[in-house]
Structure formats: C-alpha cells, structure tokens
Motif scaffolding. Sequence first.
Motif, PDB file in Angstrom:
ATOM      1  N   ARG A   1       0.815  -1.213   0.000  1.00  0.00           N
ATOM      2  CA  ARG A   1       0.000   0.000   0.000  1.00  0.00           C
ATOM      3  C   ARG A   1       0.845   1.257   0.000  1.00  0.00           C
ATOM      4  O   ARG A   1       0.423   2.288  -0.489  1.00  0.00           O
ATOM      5  N   ARG A   2       2.016   1.184   0.553  1.00  0.00           N
ATOM      6  CA  ARG A   2       2.878   2.351   0.662  1.00  0.00           C
ATOM      7  C   ARG A   2       4.052   2.220  -0.306  1.00  0.00           C
ATOM      8  O   ARG A   2       4.658   1.155  -0.423  1.00  0.00           O
ATOM      9  N   ARG A   3       4.351   3.309  -0.971  1.00  0.00           N
ATOM     10  CA  ARG A   3       5.405   3.280  -1.980  1.00  0.00           C
ATOM     11  C   ARG A   3       6.763   2.944  -1.383  1.00  0.00           C
ATOM     12  O   ARG A   3       7.592   2.308  -2.027  1.00  0.00           O
ATOM     13  N   ARG A   4       7.008   3.372  -0.169  1.00  0.00           N
ATOM     14  CA  ARG A   4       8.330   3.139   0.419  1.00  0.00           C
ATOM     15  C   ARG A   4       8.600   1.670   0.697  1.00  0.00           C
ATOM     16  O   ARG A   4       9.728   1.285   0.968  1.00  0.00           O
ATOM     17  N   HIS A   5       7.541   0.851   0.651  1.00  0.00           N
ATOM     18  CA  HIS A   5       7.719  -0.588   0.894  1.00  0.00           C
ATOM     19  C   HIS A   5       7.964  -1.377  -0.394  1.00  0.00           C
ATOM     20  O   HIS A   5       8.234  -2.578  -0.327  1.00  0.00           O
ATOM     21  N   ARG A   6       7.855  -0.712  -1.551  1.00  0.00           N
ATOM     22  CA  ARG A   6       7.943  -1.457  -2.806  1.00  0.00           C
ATOM     23  C   ARG A   6       9.311  -2.088  -2.996  1.00  0.00           C
ATOM     24  O   ARG A   6       9.429  -3.216  -3.479  1.00  0.00           O
ATOM     25  N   PHE A   7      10.365  -1.361  -2.644  1.00  0.00           N
ATOM     26  CA  PHE A   7      11.709  -1.881  -2.889  1.00  0.00           C
ATOM     27  C   PHE A   7      12.048  -3.047  -1.964  1.00  0.00           C
ATOM     28  O   PHE A   7      13.067  -3.717  -2.148  1.00  0.00           O
ATOM     29  N   LEU A   8      11.198  -3.320  -0.972  1.00  0.00           N
ATOM     30  CA  LEU A   8      11.446  -4.438  -0.064  1.00  0.00           C
ATOM     31  C   LEU A   8      11.060  -5.774  -0.683  1.00  0.00           C
ATOM     32  O   LEU A   8      11.351  -6.824  -0.101  1.00  0.00           O
ATOM     33  N   HIS A   9      10.398  -5.756  -1.822  1.00  0.00           N
ATOM     34  CA  HIS A   9       9.967  -6.987  -2.481  1.00  0.00           C
ATOM     35  C   HIS A   9      10.595  -7.056  -3.871  1.00  0.00           C
ATOM     36  O   HIS A   9      10.853  -6.033  -4.502  1.00  0.00           O
ATOM     37  N   SER A  10      10.834  -8.258  -4.326  1.00  0.00           N
ATOM     38  CA  SER A  10      11.539  -8.464  -5.590  1.00  0.00           C
ATOM     39  C   SER A  10      10.688  -8.012  -6.768  1.00  0.00           C
ATOM     40  O   SER A  10       9.461  -8.002  -6.698  1.00  0.00           O
ATOM     41  N   ARG A  11      11.369  -7.670  -7.842  1.00  0.00           N
ATOM     42  CA  ARG A  11      10.721  -7.289  -9.093  1.00  0.00           C
ATOM     43  C   ARG A  11      11.202  -8.233 -10.201  1.00  0.00           C
ATOM     44  O   ARG A  11      11.747  -7.824 -11.216  1.00  0.00           O
ATOM     45  N   THR A  12      10.987  -9.519  -9.980  1.00  0.00           N
ATOM     46  CA  THR A  12      11.456 -10.530 -10.931  1.00  0.00           C
ATOM     47  C   THR A  12      10.764 -10.397 -12.275  1.00  0.00           C
ATOM     48  O   THR A  12      11.378 -10.599 -13.327  1.00  0.00           O
ATOM     49  N   ALA A  13       9.470 -10.034 -12.277  1.00  0.00           N
ATOM     50  CA  ALA A  13       8.716  -9.958 -13.525  1.00  0.00           C
ATOM     51  C   ALA A  13       9.312  -8.916 -14.460  1.00  0.00           C
ATOM     52  O   ALA A  13       9.410  -9.137 -15.680  1.00  0.00           O
ATOM     53  N   THR A  14       9.727  -7.790 -13.928  1.00  0.00           N
ATOM     54  CA  THR A  14      10.303  -6.736 -14.771  1.00  0.00           C
ATOM     55  C   THR A  14      11.594  -7.211 -15.423  1.00  0.00           C
ATOM     56  O   THR A  14      11.813  -7.005 -16.626  1.00  0.00           O
TER      57      THR A  14
END
Length: 711
Positions: free
Chosen positions: A675-688
């Motif tokens: 829900r919060r943008r600051r938490h996005r980098f805490l999870h992997s972005r394998t799909a990208t």
Amino acid sequence: MNEEQVRALRRLGRAWGRVSAQPAVWRRALPLEPDVGRFPVTAEAAPAWFGRLVPLPPLRTRAGDGRTAVEQGAPVPPTASRARRVLLGAPLASSAFVTERMRKLVALPVLSADALSSVAYGPEAMLAVLVLAGTVGLGYSLPVAAVIVLLMLAVGLSYRQTIRAYPHGGGSYIVAGDNLGPVPGLVAAAGLMTDYVLTVAVSIASGVAAIASALPGLTPWRVPLGVAVILVLLAGNLRGIRQAGALFAAPTYAFVAAVGALIAFGLVDAARGGFAAAPAPRVPAAEAVGLLLITRAFSSGATAMTGIEAISNAVPAFRPVEWRNARTTLTWMVGLLITMFAGIVVLSHLAGVVPRGQETVLSQLAHLSFGQGWGYAYVQAATAAVLLLAANTAYNDFPRVLSLLARDDYAPKVFLRLGDRLAYSNSIVLLSLAAAAVYVAFDGRTGALIPLYAVGVFLAFTLSQTGMVVHWWRRRDAHWRKSLVFNATGAVLSGLVLLTAGLSKFTSGAWVALIAIALFLWVTTCIQRHYAVAREALRLRPHAVDIPAATGAGPLAPAVRGGGAREDLEAEEIPEEVHHLSVVAIATLDLAAMRTLAYAASLAQPVLTVHISTTDEEARRFRAYWELWGDHLPLQIVLSPYRAVVAPLVHYIETLHRLHPDLTLTVLLPEVVTRRRRHRFLHSRTATRLRRALRRLPKIVITTVPFHLPT
C-alpha cells in the motif's frame, strides 16, 4: 485501413463468429457493466473568461444500487499525484477545446512578437561584428542595414505569395515537402526546429540582458535567471493556458510604442544638430575591413527577420477571408519591422553608440533620449516583456511542427498526443530541455548564440521559397509569373544569407547548428524506416485466414500462407490458432503462490510449475512440501548452484520455446503489492527483469498475479 485490410478484417470477424455458435455469450459473461457513467455528466459549459478551456466535472461511476459514486458521497479516485494537479491543474476533456479566430489587430501582435522583438538584438548583433574593425568598420553600418532592409522586403513579398498559394497554412516543412520532396521537407523542418530552440534561448538571453542593463547587479545571475524563466514557461505551457488575445497583444504593442517613441525622440534631437553624427568612441581595431567581416555582419543583422513566417503558418487562425487578412497582417508586420530596424540602426549611427558588454544598444539609446526617468524604465520593461513573449511563441510552433513530423512517421507518435491540459506536453518538455541546455552551454550570452541562429532561420526560408518557385512553375495559374519572380528573389537572397552565415560564422558556432541539422535528418530517417517496417508487419492481409467452405459448426483449419506452413509464428488471428502453456514460476508455497497456481489452473490450459533452487537441500525440501500439498500440477525444479534466479529461469523458458515454437508460453509470477510506496523496494521485481530478458522472443507472455498486503 485500405480496402484490402477492410476485407481481411471482415474475414477475421467471420472466423471469430464460427468459433462459437453464440458469440454473444462472451459479452454476457463480462462480470462488469460496460456503461460506467456518462462523461461529461453536465451540459456543455461555456469557456472561462480569458481562455479557451472549458472546465469539466470528474467521471462518475455507477454502484450496484444504480447510484453514482458522487451521489453516495464516495470520493472519486485521483488519476495522478496531488502535486501534479497543483502544478498543472485538473485534466480537461478534448471537448473542452474551443476554436477561436483572431481579427487583424489581435493577430498582428500575437503572431509578430518573435519578428518584431528581434530588433532588440538584430541591429546590435550587426554592430558587434562591425566594431571589430574599429571606427572604420562602424561606418559600414548603414550600407549593410540597407541590404538587410531590402532582404526583409523581398522575403515579406515572397511570403505574401505563400499565403495565397497555401490558404490553410504553409509552413516551410509543408511547402518544401509538397514541392521539393521528403528530404528537402525534412531539411526545412530541421531548420525550423533549431530555429525554435534558439528562439527560446536567444529571446530569454536578450530579455535578461535588458533587465541587467537596467539593474547591473543582476548580470552575474543571468544564467540562473534565464533557466528560471524557461521553467516558468514550461509550467505555464504544460497547464495549457490560452489567454485572451488582448493580453498577448499588450507587450507587443507596448514594445512598438516604446521603440517608436525612442526613434521619434532620437530623430528630433538629431534634427536640432542638423543630423550630424556624433563621433563614436575610439575603438581599437581587431580585424581589417574585408568581405568576410561585412558578410558576417550582414548575416548577424539578418537574424532580425526570425519569425517572419509565423503568419503564413497560422492562416486558418484568422477571421474570414482568412488569406486576405493574413496578407494584410503580414504587410503591416514587415512595415513595422523595417521601420524599427532601420530607425535603431540610424539612431545608433547618429548617436555614436557602440555595443558594450554590460549594456545593450537599445538601453544606451534609451538613456540618451530619456535619461534615467520613467521613459527609460518603460523602454526596458517593454523590451524584456516582448522578448519573453517571443520566447513563448516557440512553444506554440515547435509542438505543431513536431506533431506534423509525427503524423508523417518522422518523429515518435508520442508527440501526437495531447496532455491532460490539451497541450502537447511531451513536445513542450523537449523544447524546454533543449533550450535550457543551449542557454547554459553558451552562458546566456546573446552574442554567442546569434551565429547558431542565422543558419536554421535562413535554411527554412530558402527551402520554403524554392518550393514556392516549383509550385508556381507547376500550377501556372493567374499571375503565376509575378509570384514566381517574388519567390525566386526571396529564395536567392535567403540562400545567399544562408551561404554567408554558414561560411563566415562556421568557426564562431554555426558548425553546432549544422551538426544538429545533420543529426536531426539521420534520426528522423531512422524513425521513418522503423515505422515503415512496423506498418508492413502489422498490416492485415486477405490471405491471413483460411475459412472453411462449410457453413456448419466445426473446428477451423489452421490458416496457411501459400499452402505451406505459416511464415510468422505470431500470426494468430483467431482463438483456435493459439495453443497455450502456462508456466508458473514460484519461490515458496505461500498465499501469493497459491493464488497464482489457482489462477493458472482456472484458465483451463496446460500448466507447468517451475521452481529455482540454489541448493540440493532446498530442492528436496520444496519437493516434499509440493507432495504434501498434493502434487496437483507438474513441477520442474531447476538447480542453480551459483545462486542465480532470473538467469536459470530465462534459460529454461528459452529452452521450452525452442523445443515447442508453436506454443504460446504464458509465464505467471506472483507479485506482492504494498500500500505504501516506500515498501515497494522491499519486495523483488522478478517480472520486470524477466520481461526485459525475454522481450526479444516471440510468443512469450509475461504476466503477474497480484497479492495485496493489508498494511
């Protein structure tokens, strides 16, 4: 679409209809009602005062009980960040743009601001070259100015013929492209684009110089001040602000009045002394008077003609009869331009004024006529205002030319798109960045920018007038000989200025403009070639689908080309030609993975699960969990002893594709949504990363199944 593509599309529609006996079932199966509300929800609104933008209410969505979200008191979700809306304003629908026509008294200052304001730096640029030869060189100012006046008259008469031939608007790109071919049209466009970028840089540099002449303490801050003005112009144009013509007219008319008063006062003072020229200050000669110096001064002073073609571009903006009103306005503009240019040069000669680094020539003349009083302040304020307004005119013409290039496939299609505020936002940003880069690179100095200016301006003039010569020769309608002579004269004189500017100012900076034009041609040609290849590949073909002769139900035969195998693996135009394999890549057996597996299985297509293990122990542990779950789907474990995850997955999918090129591989991955943008980098972005690695392969679809965290 052409007729061939229309027939192909019709055959495709019949093929889709045969897949299901009741194709309407697909539409009835939609879980959402397509009609989510009417937009706009109110009757037509009138334009706001001093503008052409109509405010519209936000979209209202329907709820289950038939009420709209607004009626329920629920807030309408924002479409962009709050900061963007504060800076740029709320988005406006296309219907909010209301076309308006201009009368001549409004069109004259609006469309002539660039040309008329150029007298603030054109005469000074000419004198700045002549002063290199000392007092002797300044004696050539009147003959050189007389030739420039003759050039203004010839080009003005030439564009009168252009307006008559192109009553719907005839810019250099259109005229040269229609009559000389695509390549000359692109060269003219390149000249125009560099001209518009330099219009912003030169106008702002001159405007800041006018301010610094009145307030010398601001001279060290000319670069930050100029960049700040560009940012203000960027923000204002991104908002799509269209003020009334009277607001645009005020600075131009104020500048014309200021220069007119300055010339009148100066001539009255000169008449008292019998028009005897005051002795110029002793200036040491750095060069000898020669042909090269004279031609450099001529090409520098000729930059006072920039913007003279603006009226021929905007003929449809006039009230009827459009072309006649446009020609009348052009005549007035050329008359004012010649009067102001000649008056400033004559006054400079009579007053013995020479260019100085800390004060403009116009400021020196105003000091001599009005002293330090309100008259001087008025002249400087009007000069700064009209120069900044002239910079803004480039924000109207640059996006228009770029949109024409995009329409003809010579520029990215993104430049055809209007932004939220009915402005070509991408073009405006590009112009601002380019102008700011040029302004900073040349330290905001007008004299350093002028050599770049002349090449682009007169390149467009020359090709436009040459195109008009070809136009009259082909058409040969009434009075074509007279029109051809006018345009030929303008083409020859413009070509001479272009040649002299390119040669005499090559080492002074003209080489930058020439390289920019060559680079522009190369880039636009590459873009057009790419679009041609893409259009051919995407074109619908009549033989793309082979429909069985039988009208009854039954499976469709695979489409073939020329009776053999399909040439294009991705040419699947009907559902039965697509053969799926869903590949689910998971790291752990958690809720996100289970939801992805369930989604894949619900598609009723074959499913293969892939897991990347970095150790043998991890592979055994995952296999045990999988069997505990029930081993409902096939599982492939790939061992990666070097701890890589994306590379083994890419290699595995590439191998599947090579083994089964007829399959469409749909790769599904779970995605944790925070829900919060600051938490996005805490999870992997394998799909990208996976999508970037596999983009080059056909028939591979990368998608994610989101799992939303509660907090």
